[in-house]
Design a protein around this motif. Structure first.
Motif, short mmCIF file in Angstrom:
data_model
loop_
_atom_site.label_atom_id
_atom_site.label_comp_id
_atom_site.label_asym_id
_atom_site.label_seq_id
_atom_site.Cartn_x
_atom_site.Cartn_y
_atom_site.Cartn_z
N GLY A 72 0.82 -1.20 0.00
CA GLY A 72 0.00 0.00 0.00
C GLY A 72 0.85 1.26 0.00
N TYR A 73 0.31 2.32 0.58
CA TYR A 73 0.94 3.63 0.55
C TYR A 73 1.96 3.75 1.68
N LEU A 223 2.90 16.32 -12.50
CA LEU A 223 2.88 15.00 -11.87
C LEU A 223 2.76 15.08 -10.35
N GLU A 224 2.97 16.24 -9.77
CA GLU A 224 2.84 16.41 -8.32
C GLU A 224 1.47 16.98 -7.94
N THR A 225 0.99 17.95 -8.71
CA THR A 225 -0.27 18.61 -8.33
C THR A 225 -1.49 17.75 -8.57
N ARG A 226 -1.36 16.65 -9.28
CA ARG A 226 -2.52 15.78 -9.49
C ARG A 226 -2.75 14.83 -8.32
N ARG A 227 -1.94 14.95 -7.28
CA ARG A 227 -1.93 13.96 -6.20
C ARG A 227 -2.97 14.22 -5.10
N GLY A 228 -4.09 14.83 -5.49
CA GLY A 228 -5.19 14.99 -4.55
C GLY A 228 -4.81 15.80 -3.32
N ALA A 229 -5.11 15.26 -2.15
CA ALA A 229 -4.85 15.96 -0.89
C ALA A 229 -3.37 16.18 -0.65
N ARG A 230 -2.53 15.49 -1.39
CA ARG A 230 -1.09 15.66 -1.21
C ARG A 230 -0.43 16.40 -2.39
N ALA A 231 -1.21 17.16 -3.11
CA ALA A 231 -0.66 17.92 -4.23
C ALA A 231 0.41 18.89 -3.76
N LEU A 232 0.12 19.66 -2.74
CA LEU A 232 1.11 20.61 -2.21
C LEU A 232 2.25 19.87 -1.53
N TRP A 233 1.95 18.76 -0.90
CA TRP A 233 2.97 17.93 -0.24
C TRP A 233 4.07 17.56 -1.23
N TYR A 234 3.66 17.11 -2.41
CA TYR A 234 4.65 16.67 -3.39
C TYR A 234 5.27 17.83 -4.16
N MET A 235 4.58 18.94 -4.29
CA MET A 235 5.22 20.15 -4.81
C MET A 235 6.40 20.52 -3.91
N ARG A 236 6.15 20.48 -2.62
CA ARG A 236 7.20 20.80 -1.65
C ARG A 236 8.36 19.82 -1.73
N ASN A 290 -6.90 13.46 -8.28
CA ASN A 290 -6.86 12.54 -7.13
C ASN A 290 -6.07 11.27 -7.42
N TYR A 291 -4.92 11.42 -8.02
CA TYR A 291 -4.07 10.28 -8.36
C TYR A 291 -3.21 9.91 -7.14
N ILE A 292 -3.40 8.70 -6.64
CA ILE A 292 -2.68 8.18 -5.46
C ILE A 292 -2.56 9.28 -4.39
N PRO A 293 -3.66 9.66 -3.77
CA PRO A 293 -3.66 10.80 -2.85
C PRO A 293 -3.17 10.49 -1.44
N GLY A 294 -2.97 9.21 -1.11
CA GLY A 294 -2.60 8.90 0.27
C GLY A 294 -3.83 8.60 1.10
N GLY A 295 -3.74 8.83 2.40
CA GLY A 295 -4.82 8.48 3.31
C GLY A 295 -6.07 9.31 3.17
N GLU A 296 -5.92 10.57 2.78
CA GLU A 296 -7.06 11.47 2.62
C GLU A 296 -7.51 11.48 1.17
N THR A 297 -8.76 11.09 0.94
CA THR A 297 -9.25 10.99 -0.44
C THR A 297 -9.98 12.23 -0.91
N ASP A 298 -10.22 13.18 -0.03
CA ASP A 298 -10.88 14.43 -0.40
C ASP A 298 -9.82 15.46 -0.79
N ALA A 299 -9.70 15.74 -2.06
CA ALA A 299 -8.65 16.65 -2.55
C ALA A 299 -8.79 18.06 -2.00
#
Length: 365
Positions: A72-73, A223-236, A290-299
């Motif tokens: 999993g994640y 490729l980072e901003t499409r990651r749902g709730a973790r879009a900013l996480w992966y930008m960082r 919302n591509y592989i967003p992690g634990g939170e599915t609400d973008a």
């Protein structure tokens, strides 16, 4: 004060505005920084190097033979204690703590003798964990070098070098183009600088240009901003690797921070992240994929957990230290410095694998 020491100190003090330094040896100029930390003007920075005490139990850490793919994640955390020990001891050694320098040397040599990580599973998430642990290891080696005899240097080099080269692997899918690749090339570039391998160094330099070329006009990374709730996480996360590449280049007199590809440069990407932190809805047009967003599915619920310390005292915003230290006058840097004072400075020292260790110790003023 001795003339040579004065020259070293002046070079350190002018790092904020000058890229005209001698050819570097890694993430930062170790000897310049060591000289600076011995001066009264850097008392608080030296205190940051020594803020976390050395734990005698670290000498008993059992080498990890293999990092593994996770279900999993998530990422294999088997080497977290090792990475933390290395990061803390490296900072302490840089500040002149002889006991920590000896402990760091002995720890690395023990793990080298055991060929730690040599059997890491050939899976992208296992390799991701390997890259994370190797960057602080490379920085530790650069700090230790002057005190190693030739046999010790050879033993550590022959352990680290093939591991670093192992991470230069192509996997199927987007991990060859997203933050996984950014981290890999930041590691390759840093080791290339430390070891004198220009081919490895060039991989990071070229990747930096590729990231700028792939950025949208607004500074977002697709490729980072499409990651749902973790879009900013992966930008960082990508910004952290960009910062490492830029700092390695800076030790050679190369200013990547001002490099531009069409509308994109470092500040444009940084501004996008800062805009998103202030107003997370900025990223929704992309995050809704919302591509592989992690634990939170609400973008709509952007994960800003990177703004606070995590396990072991790590801080995902440690990459901001060199930017705050540099005398850059752009609006993005001014905004970052304001954010740093408001939200991050009280968390010092800022320590993280993605920036190679104790960033407050390496760059803080």
């Amino acid at each position: 004060m001795k003339p040579v020491l004065i020259v070293l100190l002046l070079n350190v003090l002018t790092i904020g505005s000058s890229y005209a330094q001698t050819k570097g040896h890694g993430l930062f100029d170790v000897e310049f920084r060591r000289a600076a930390l011995g001066q009264p003007a850097f008392t608080s920075a030296r205190a940051a190097c020594l803020a976390v005490p050395r734990d005698p139990a670290w000498s008993s850490l059992k080498p990890v033979e293999s990092l593994k793919a996770t279900q999993g994640y998530g990422t294999d955390g088997a080497a977290n204690d090792y990475a933390w020990a290395v990061m803390v001891l490296t900072g302490r050694a840089l500040a002149g703590d002889a006991a920590s320098e000896a402990a760091l040397r002995d720890l690395l040599l023990t793990w080298a003798k055991s060929k730690a990580f040599a059997n890491t599973e050939v899976e992208h998430d296992a390799y991701y964990a390997l890259k994370r642990v190797l960057l602080p290891t490379v920085v530790a080696y650069s700090v230790l070098q002057r005190g190693l005899d030739e046999g010790q240097k050879r033993e550590l080099f022959e352990w680290i070098d093939p591991l670093v080269r192992k991470t230069d692997r192509t996997f199927d899918g987007v991990v060859d183009r997203n933050n996984h690749r950014d981290l890999a090339d930041s590691l390759l570039m840093t080791w290339g600088s430390v070891s004198g391998d220009e081919t490895l160094y060039a991989k990071g330099h070229d990747r930096y240009r590729s990231i700028l070329a792939e950025a949208r006009n607004d500074g977002s990374l697709a490729l980072e901003t499409r990651r749902g709730a973790r879009a900013l996480w992966y930008m960082r996360q990508s910004l952290s690797s960009l910062t490492v590449m830029a700092e390695v280049a800076a030790t050679r007199g190369t200013n990547l921070y001002d490099l531009r590809a069409k509308e994109a440069n470092f500040d444009r990407i940084l501004s996008y992240l800062l805009n998103g932190i202030v107003e997370p809805s900025v990223v929704m047009a992309y995050a809704s994929e919302n591509y592989i967003p992690g634990g939170e599915t609400d973008a709509r619920r952007q994960d800003l957990g990177f703004m606070t310390k995590r396990s072991h005292g790590r801080h995902y915003m440690a990459w901001t230290e060199p930017l705050v230290a540099r005398d850059r006058t752009g609006l993005a840097t001014k905004r970052l410095k304001a954010l740093f004072v408001r939200n991050l400075r009280s968390d010092r020292p800022l320590i993280d694998e993605f920036v190679g260790g104790n960033a407050t110790c390496f760059w803080g003023r």
